[in-house]
Design a protein around this motif. Structure first.
Motif, PDB file in Angstrom:
ATOM      1  N   ALA A  84      93.903 -14.358 121.164  1.00 28.05           N
ATOM      2  CA  ALA A  84      94.408 -13.870 122.694  1.00 28.05           C
ATOM      3  C   ALA A  84      95.458 -13.189 122.933  1.00 28.05           C
ATOM      4  O   ALA A  84      95.324 -12.484 124.446  1.00 28.05           O
ATOM      5  CB  ALA A  84      94.938 -15.275 123.324  1.00 28.05           C
ATOM      6  N   SER A  85      96.409 -12.802 122.443  1.00 23.53           N
ATOM      7  CA  SER A  85      97.093 -12.177 122.925  1.00 23.53           C
ATOM      8  C   SER A  85      97.245 -10.776 123.004  1.00 23.53           C
ATOM      9  O   SER A  85      97.908 -10.387 123.877  1.00 23.53           O
ATOM     10  CB  SER A  85      98.228 -11.732 121.708  1.00 23.53           C
ATOM     11  N   ASP A 187      92.790 -17.811 130.490  1.00 25.13           N
ATOM     12  CA  ASP A 187      92.891 -18.325 129.268  1.00 25.13           C
ATOM     13  C   ASP A 187      92.453 -19.770 128.607  1.00 25.13           C
ATOM     14  O   ASP A 187      93.011 -20.918 129.448  1.00 25.13           O
ATOM     15  CB  ASP A 187      94.454 -18.517 128.900  1.00 25.13           C
ATOM     16  N   SER A 214      90.155 -17.063 121.675  1.00 25.79           N
ATOM     17  CA  SER A 214      90.674 -17.204 119.899  1.00 25.79           C
ATOM     18  C   SER A 214      90.231 -18.156 119.680  1.00 25.79           C
ATOM     19  O   SER A 214      89.534 -19.400 119.949  1.00 25.79           O
ATOM     20  CB  SER A 214      92.007 -17.516 120.830  1.00 25.79           C
ATOM     21  N   LYS A 217      93.056 -20.796 117.748  1.00 25.25           N
ATOM     22  CA  LYS A 217      93.143 -22.792 117.811  1.00 25.25           C
ATOM     23  C   LYS A 217      92.376 -23.973 117.522  1.00 25.25           C
ATOM     24  O   LYS A 217      92.285 -24.486 116.137  1.00 25.25           O
ATOM     25  CB  LYS A 217      94.162 -23.439 119.071  1.00 25.25           C
TER      26      LYS A 217
HETATM   27  C1  LIG Z   1      98.169 -20.420 126.113  1.00 24.44           C
HETATM   28  C2  LIG Z   1      98.463 -19.157 124.925  1.00 24.44           C
HETATM   29  N1  LIG Z   1      97.783 -18.127 125.536  1.00 24.44           N
HETATM   30  C3  LIG Z   1      97.323 -17.348 124.448  1.00 24.44           C
HETATM   31  C4  LIG Z   1      98.539 -17.393 123.032  1.00 24.44           C
HETATM   32  C5  LIG Z   1      97.954 -16.392 122.080  1.00 24.44           C
HETATM   33  O1  LIG Z   1      97.815 -17.039 121.188  1.00 24.44           O
HETATM   34  P1  LIG Z   1      96.981 -16.162 119.924  1.00 24.44           P
HETATM   35  O2  LIG Z   1      97.124 -14.851 120.211  1.00 24.44           O
HETATM   36  O3  LIG Z   1      96.901 -16.520 118.820  1.00 24.44           O
HETATM   37  O4  LIG Z   1      95.593 -16.368 119.793  1.00 24.44           O
HETATM   38  C6  LIG Z   1      99.369 -18.781 122.640  1.00 24.44           C
HETATM   39  C7  LIG Z   1      99.532 -19.375 121.749  1.00 24.44           C
HETATM   40  O5  LIG Z   1     100.473 -19.768 121.197  1.00 24.44           O
HETATM   41  C8  LIG Z   1      99.101 -19.679 123.834  1.00 24.44           C
HETATM   42  O6  LIG Z   1      99.283 -21.111 123.924  1.00 24.44           O
END
Ligand SMILES: Cc1ncc(COP(=O)(O)O)c(C=O)c1O
Length: 373
Positions: A84-85, A187, A214, A217
Motif C-alpha cells: 500500500a506504501s 485506504d 495491500s 495485513k
Molecule cells: C493505514 C495504513 N496504510 C498503509 C500502510 C502501509 O502498508 P504496506 O505498505 O505494508 O502495504 C499501513 C501499514 O501499517 C497502514 O497502517
C-alpha cells in the motif's frame, strides 16, 4: 521510534517485553502462499513484470472483488504496487503538484503526511473525533478544503482507531469532494480484518475514488511488499508512467505468491486468522475499558484499539515510556498519529496471542494501581 528503541534495549538486557505496539500480524505467511513464491523462483520468474503488474494478478484481483463484494471492476483499472506504501506514493504523485494539498485525518497513518512532503505538497491534518468515528465527514471537508486542495484521504478500518467509515458518511464525502472537483483516496489496507459483518469497499459506492489495498495485513504478507490500487480509468496511463519511473515494477515472486493468496482455499486459512483477531479484540476491548481507559467508538476492524488514557495522565508519551520501563509493556503513544488530543491517547495492537495479551493487561493493571497510590 523512541518506544521501539527502548523496548529493544530492554529485550537485549533480558527483560520480557509485551509487544502491544506492533502493527503487523504475528502469523507467518500461509504455507501455500510461501510455496507459490518458492515455485516462482524455481521456475526462474526473476525478471521485471509490467509496471502495472502481472496481467493474471490484475485479473485475479478483479475476480476477488466479484466474489467478495459482487462488483465488476475492470482489470485495466487495477494497478499492482509495492505494498500500500507504493500505492500511496503513486496516488499522491498523480494527484498533487508542488504547493497543492491533501486533507488527512488527525489521528491517522503518519507516513501520508511525509509522502506529501516529499512531493513538495502539503497536508491539512483535520482533527477527527468520536462524533465522526475518527473519520473525515462532509462537514469537516467543507470547512478545511481550500483552493489548493486536490484530494482527501481516509483509511477504513483506520489505523490507529480501528473504526470504520460509515457507508452513508462515505456517500456524503464522495458528493462534497466531487463538487469540489477533487479526489477521495480510500485506504482499505485493513479490509478483510473486519469483525462485525459490515466489511465493504468504497468501490461499491463510487468509481471515482482511488482505492488502495495491500497483501500485507489480511493476507499476512507484510515482508513481500505487494499491494494494489483501483483508480478511475483516465488515470491509468499517467500512473503507468510514474510507476515505470519510481518502481519499474512490483516484486515478481511476490506477485506470483499473491495469486495464491487470492485463491478460495487460502481464503479459508486467512478467515480463520481473522476470527482469531476477533477473539482477541473481544477479549481486549472490555479489559481496556474495565481498567479505566475510555474507548468512545467500538473498533470494528484492523487490530488496534485507540484508548483515551486521560484518567491516568495528560502526557501519554511519558506514561507509555514509564509503563514500558516499569512493567515491560510496549504501547504506541498518540503522538505517533498526529497532534490532536495526542497526549490523551495510546494505541493497543492485538497482534499477540490471547495469552500474551492477558499477561500484558495484568501488568498494565499493576502499573495503574501502583501509580494511584
Ligand atoms: C493505514 C495504513 N496504510 C498503509 C500502510 C502501509 O502498508 P504496506 O505498505 O505494508 O502495504 C499501513 C501499514 O501499517 C497502514 O497502517
Amino acid at each position: 521510534m523512541d518506544i521501539l528503541a527502548q523496548a529493544k534495549t530492554l529485550s537485549e538486557q533480558g527483560r520480557e517485553i509485551y509487544h502491544l505496539e506492533v502493527g503487523e500480524p504475528d502469523f507467518p505467511t500461509a504455507e501455500s502462499i510461501i510455496s507459490a513464491g518458492v515455485d516462482a523462483l524455481n521456475a526462474f520468474k526473476t525478471h521485471y513484470t509490467p509496471a502495472l503488474g502481472l496481467p493474471a494478478l490484475r485479473e485475479a484481483i478483479a475476480d476477488y472483488y466479484q466474489r467478495k463484494f459482487s462488483i465488476d471492476i475492470s482489470p485495466e483499472r487495477i494497478i499492482v504496487t509495492p505494498g500500500a506504501s507504493g500505492a500511496l506514493q503513486l496516488a499522491m504523485s498523480c494527484l498533487l503538484d508542488a504547493g497543492d494539498n491533501v486533507l488527512l485525518t488527525d489521528p491517522g497513518y503518519p507516513c501520508n503526511k511525509n509522502i506529501a512532503e516529499v512531493l513538495a505538497a502539503e497536508s491539512i491534518c483535520v482533527p477527527v473525533d468520536a462524533d465522526s468515528c475518527y473519520q473525515l465527514d462532509a462537514k469537516r471537508v467543507g470547512e478545511n478544503w481550500n483552493d489548493k486542495s486536490r484530494a482527501a484521504m481516509v483509511a477504513t478500518p483506520s489505523n490507529p482507531t480501528g473504526t470504520l467509515l460509515p457507508k452513508q458518511q462515505l456517500v456524503e464525502l464522495c458528493q462534497v469532494i466531487e463538487q469540489k472537483k477533487g479526489r477521495l483516496i480510500v485506504d482499505e489496507i485493513y479490509q478483510g480484518l473486519v469483525y462485525d459483518d459490515n466489511d465493504y469497499t468504497a468501490l461499491s459506492v463510487s468509481d471515482e475514488c482511488f482505492v488502495i489495498n495491500s497483501f500485507s495485513k489480511y493476507f499476512g504478507m507484510t515482508g513481500w511488499r505487494v499491494g494494489w490500487m483501483v483508480v478511475p480509468e483516465q488515470y491509468v496511463d499517467a500512473i503507468d508512467r510514474i510507476a515505470q519511473n519510481i518502481f519499474l515494477a512490483p516484486p515478481t515472486m511476490s506477485q506470483y505468491a499473491a495469486l495464491t493468496a487470492l485463491k478460495a482455499d487460502t481464503q479459508l486459512i486467512l478467515d480463520e486468522r481473522r476470527d482469531i483477531f476477533k477473539q482477541r479484540r473481544d477479549f481486549l476491548l472490555p479489559v481496556v475499558k474495565q481498567l479505566g481507559f475510555d474507548v468512545e467508538v467500538k473498533p470494528q476492524g484492523a487490530f488496534y484499539i485507540y484508548a483515551n488514557c486521560e484518567r491516568f495522565t495528560d502526557d501519554s508519551f511519558n506514561w507509555v515510556k514509564q509503563l514500558l520501563s516499569e512493567q515491560g509493556v510496549a504501547l504506541t503513544p498518540g503522538i505517533d498519529f498526529g497532534q490532536h488530543s495526542a497526549n490523551r491517547y495510546c494505541r493497543f495492537a492485538y497482534t499477540q496471542s490471547l495469552d500474551v495479551l492477558e499477561q500484558a493487561m495484568d501488568k498494565v493493571d499493576s502499573f495503574i494501581n501502583k501509580n494511584k497510590q
